[in-house]
Write an enzyme that holds these catalytic residues in place. Structure first.
Site, mmCIF file in Angstrom:
data_model
loop_
_atom_site.group_PDB
_atom_site.id
_atom_site.type_symbol
_atom_site.label_atom_id
_atom_site.label_comp_id
_atom_site.label_asym_id
_atom_site.label_seq_id
_atom_site.Cartn_x
_atom_site.Cartn_y
_atom_site.Cartn_z
ATOM 1 C CG ASP A 282 -54.113 59.592 4.369
ATOM 2 O OD1 ASP A 282 -54.995 60.187 3.716
ATOM 3 O OD2 ASP A 282 -53.148 60.179 4.892
ATOM 4 C CB SER B 44 -51.678 66.841 7.098
ATOM 5 O OG SER B 44 -52.483 66.996 5.966
ATOM 6 C CG HIS C 90 -55.095 62.714 6.658
ATOM 7 N ND1 HIS C 90 -53.973 62.517 5.880
ATOM 8 C CD2 HIS C 90 -55.083 64.036 6.992
ATOM 9 C CE1 HIS C 90 -53.323 63.665 5.737
ATOM 10 N NE2 HIS C 90 -53.971 64.594 6.407
#
Length: 701
Positions: free
Chosen positions: A644, A559, A676
């Site tokens: 995602d 991320s 994600h």
């Protein structure tokens, strides 16, 4: 009734009954997934050992405080699926028994009927419905027959009603517009927030209230009837965002009453109270422009508390505890002396105090706020742990989950009458831990380039020998404002990295909570600034140690950590031998327009890239990792999930393509069915194997 029609109805009924029996029979043949008796040969953590661990979920204390019900999720790598079971134990941890052994995941188990029954959710009937059973697991009985899945529930204090969550359709489908095109897959979009986290948005969760006569749930009413809003709020909100008052005639709920573009650019949610008698709704947090969530009424019914952020659009703002006097309407920020976030809370039995968990200096501890003593703040726990899900256990004890970098969640009590003595109640994964040799975890304070002190966690391999040299990994945290506390992860697990003979360096760089608001907020609009210097500080300081091999350094993250990896790949001055980026931002201009929650991009990036007179935004986009690909010279592994919708998979593909075109050794692990995160067991094992094969190839060699 016409005889022929009656015959048809009877035949149809018999046929449907037979079909249902066949469906039930098919369900009954599904394997029951439970504890794994895995054998570990050399005491080192493996992906299979991680996925063999039971994962403790929610817990609930019986009305008399004598028993605890909780759930555990088990995973099967060969079957690539999971199952959740229910356990009951005495309040001191004794007589711990698994009371369900079914292929239907039982969720959200809670006590009802004075502790004589346990209510829970199960998909046994084909959809998720409300059930009950005895505390020994016998006499399972379905209570609801709602036309849809129930996703969470809470009985009223008098148990004459039940509040539950279910999805309602809020967006017309293509088929609604063109009935003759019932096989068309195209989605017509007219406004923002058409996707969220990992789904195309067609529904919204709504709170429903139904009568309960002790035997069955009656016909429900939709509290948000005809409204297109969410309560609880997607993507992660659950029943904790709704609450009954003590007299069972009001429900407080969390809602952001916005849709489309207005929803996408704002975090301004509120706490609403619905009166069952008048059918009227009142906004009790009106005027507070930030993020208000998770209401809880005090046991005496005189107050209501909730978590509140101050600034609209800033989802990582300080999460404060708001307490409202229901008689006077006065609101007080009770956690003013805690310079970090209130992550979860519960009332004391006498309503004079509130207990909460919050992170400070890389540890999440349990605290007490004394409302009758000027909101005096007291820390109740200490040590290298993270506490979570704190609740009352009788009048003088708390119950909570606790984990660390060396052990997953277990259930503990905190005895308030015995100097806050902590006692472990569960040993869910003892059989696995007893076979493992964990690496040492220590905290180091390092001086940053701007003269401040930064806590960095260092995790050493099992059987660490300071006379040897070890390959070392810099871990880059995501969020971006998520703490590097004593977390336990089934993917980014430091002990499995250590078990593969790596030293891990995990800095609490700028932009993380637990070190004051100035430290936490510095990162906003400065992704390529001080936080990156902090990363270099952490790895450079550790590189001075004789047991760290400077020629074998790696850098990994997901991320914002993935963004960090992509950015560092263009700025590391040959420090690292290999990179791994999972779900990272590569091109910030595309990320600004691709992501769903626009408030996040607006706040963190400082605005849009076309705002030429906005210096913060221009600095942000000038530091986009894709602008420094010409400096890339180090092998890189890119991992991404195609579901995602927070950071689209095209970001990972673009980074991989750029590396290949540059002649840099690269690999892409793409998941068509993951978001994600990586949630499926076999995908999780594949992630670990690919992760370490890449590091072993390029860092260890």
């Amino acid at each position: 009734m016409n005889k022929s029609i009656a015959t048809m109805v009877m035949a149809t009924s018999v046929l449907l009954g037979a079909c249902n029996q066949e469906a039930k029979k098919a369900e009954d043949t599904k394997p029951v997934i439970g504890r794994s008796e895995i054998k570990i040969a050399d005491g080192r953590m493996t992906p299979e050992a991680l996925w063999a661990m039971g994962r403790i979920g929610g817990m609930n204390v019986s009305p008399d405080g004598q028993k605890v019900v909780y759930t555990v999720a088990y995973y099967s790598v060969p079957l690539n699926t999971s199952n959740r079971e229910v356990f009951v134990m005495n309040a001191d941890g004794s007589d711990n028994k698994q009371i369900t052994h079914t292929p239907f995941s039982e969720n959200e188990a809670t006590w009802i009927k004075g502790g004589k029954k346990i209510a829970f959710l199960s998909g046994e009937s084909g959809s998720s419905q409300l059930w009950e059973m005895n505390p020994d697991g016998t006499e399972r009985r379905q209570l609801s027959n709602y036309d849809g899945d129930i996703e969470g529930f809470a009985f009223s204090p008098d148990e004459k009603k039940v509040l539950f969550i279910s999805q309602v359709k809020t967006v017309p489908s293509t088929k609604d517009k063109y009935p003759d095109l019932d096989k068309a897959t195209g989605i017509i979009v007219t406004d923002l927030m058409y996707k969220h986290w990992d789904e195309w948005v067609t529904t919204a969760p709504h709170p429903f209230i139904a009568d309960f006569d002790g035997n069955k749930v009656g016909s429900p009413i939709d509290v948000l009837e005809g409204e297109p809003f969410e309560s609880p709020m997607k993507p992660f909100g659950g029943i904790e965002q709704l609450a009954w008052n003590t007299t069972s005639d009001k429900v407080a709920y969390t809602c952001r009453k916005k849709t489309g573009k207005e929803y996408a650019i704002s975090t301004n949610s509120d706490i609403y109270v619905y009166d069952l008698n008048t059918k009227q709704t009142v906004n009790i947090s009106e005027g507070i422009m930030g993020y208000d969530t998770n209401p809880q009424y005090s046991p005496d019914g005189k107050y209501i508390a909730w978590q509140s952020m101050e600034r609209d659009g800033y989802e990582a703002d300080q999460n404060r505890l708001m307490v409202m006097n229901l008689e006077t309407g006065e609101k007080t920020f009770a956690s003013k002396d805690f310079d970090s976030n209130v992550d979860g809370f519960c009332w004391s039995a006498d309503a004079r105090s509130i207990y909460f968990t919050g992170v400070w200096h890389g540890e999440s501890q349990v605290y007490k706020i004394d409302l009758n003593d000027g909101n005096k703040l007291t820390a109740l726990t200490s040590g290298m742990y993270d506490y979570d899900s704190v609740n009352l256990l009788g009048e003088n004890k708390l119950i909570a989950k606790r984990h660390s970098m060396s052990m997953g969640d277990e259930i503990y009590t905190i005895d308030l009458a015995d100097n806050n003595k902590v006692t472990q109640l569960t040993t869910e994964n003892k059989q696995i831990y007893d076979q493992l040799e964990m690496g040492k975890v220590e905290g180091r304070w390092m001086k940053t380039t701007d003269g401040k002190q930064m806590l960095t966690w260092v995790i050493y391999p099992p059987h660490f020998d300071p006379n040897k040299k070890y390959p070392t990994l810099l871990f880059c945290e995501g969020g971006p404002q998520s703490p590097v506390s004593q977390f336990w992860s089934y993917r980014w697990n430091f002990q499995i990295m250590a078990a593969n003979d790596y030293i891990i360096v995990a800095p609490n760089r700028r932009g993380l909570p637990g070190f004051g608001m100035e430290w936490n907020e510095q990162i906003s609009g400065d992704y390529g600034g001080q936080c990156m210097k902090d990363y270099f500080t952490a790895i450079d300081e550790m590189a001075k140690e004789p047991y760290v091999d400077n020629d074998r350094l790696g850098c990994v993250g997901a991320s914002f950590g993935g963004f960090s990896v992509y950015w560092l790949a263009g700025h590391h001055d040959k420090r690292f031998k290999a990179f791994i980026a999972h779900d990272g931002i590569f091109n910030m201009e595309m990320q600004y327009l691709e992501t769903e929650e626009m408030w996040f991009a607006n706040w963190d990036m400082g605005g849009a890239y076309w705002e030429k007179n906005n210096p913060v935004a221009q600095r942000t986009f000038a530091n986009s990792p894709h602008r420094f690909v010409d400096k890339w010279d180090t092998p890189i592994l890119c991992i991404h999930g195609e579901k995602d919708y927070r950071i689209l998979a095209g970001q990972g593909m673009a980074a991989f393509n750029a590396a290949v075109l540059r002649g840099v050794p690269a690999e892409l692990l793409i998941y068509p069915d993951e978001n994600h995160w990586v949630l499926k067991p076999q995908n999780g094992v594949l992630w670990q194997r690919t992760f370490f094969e890449w590091l072993d190839k390029w860092v260890k060699k």
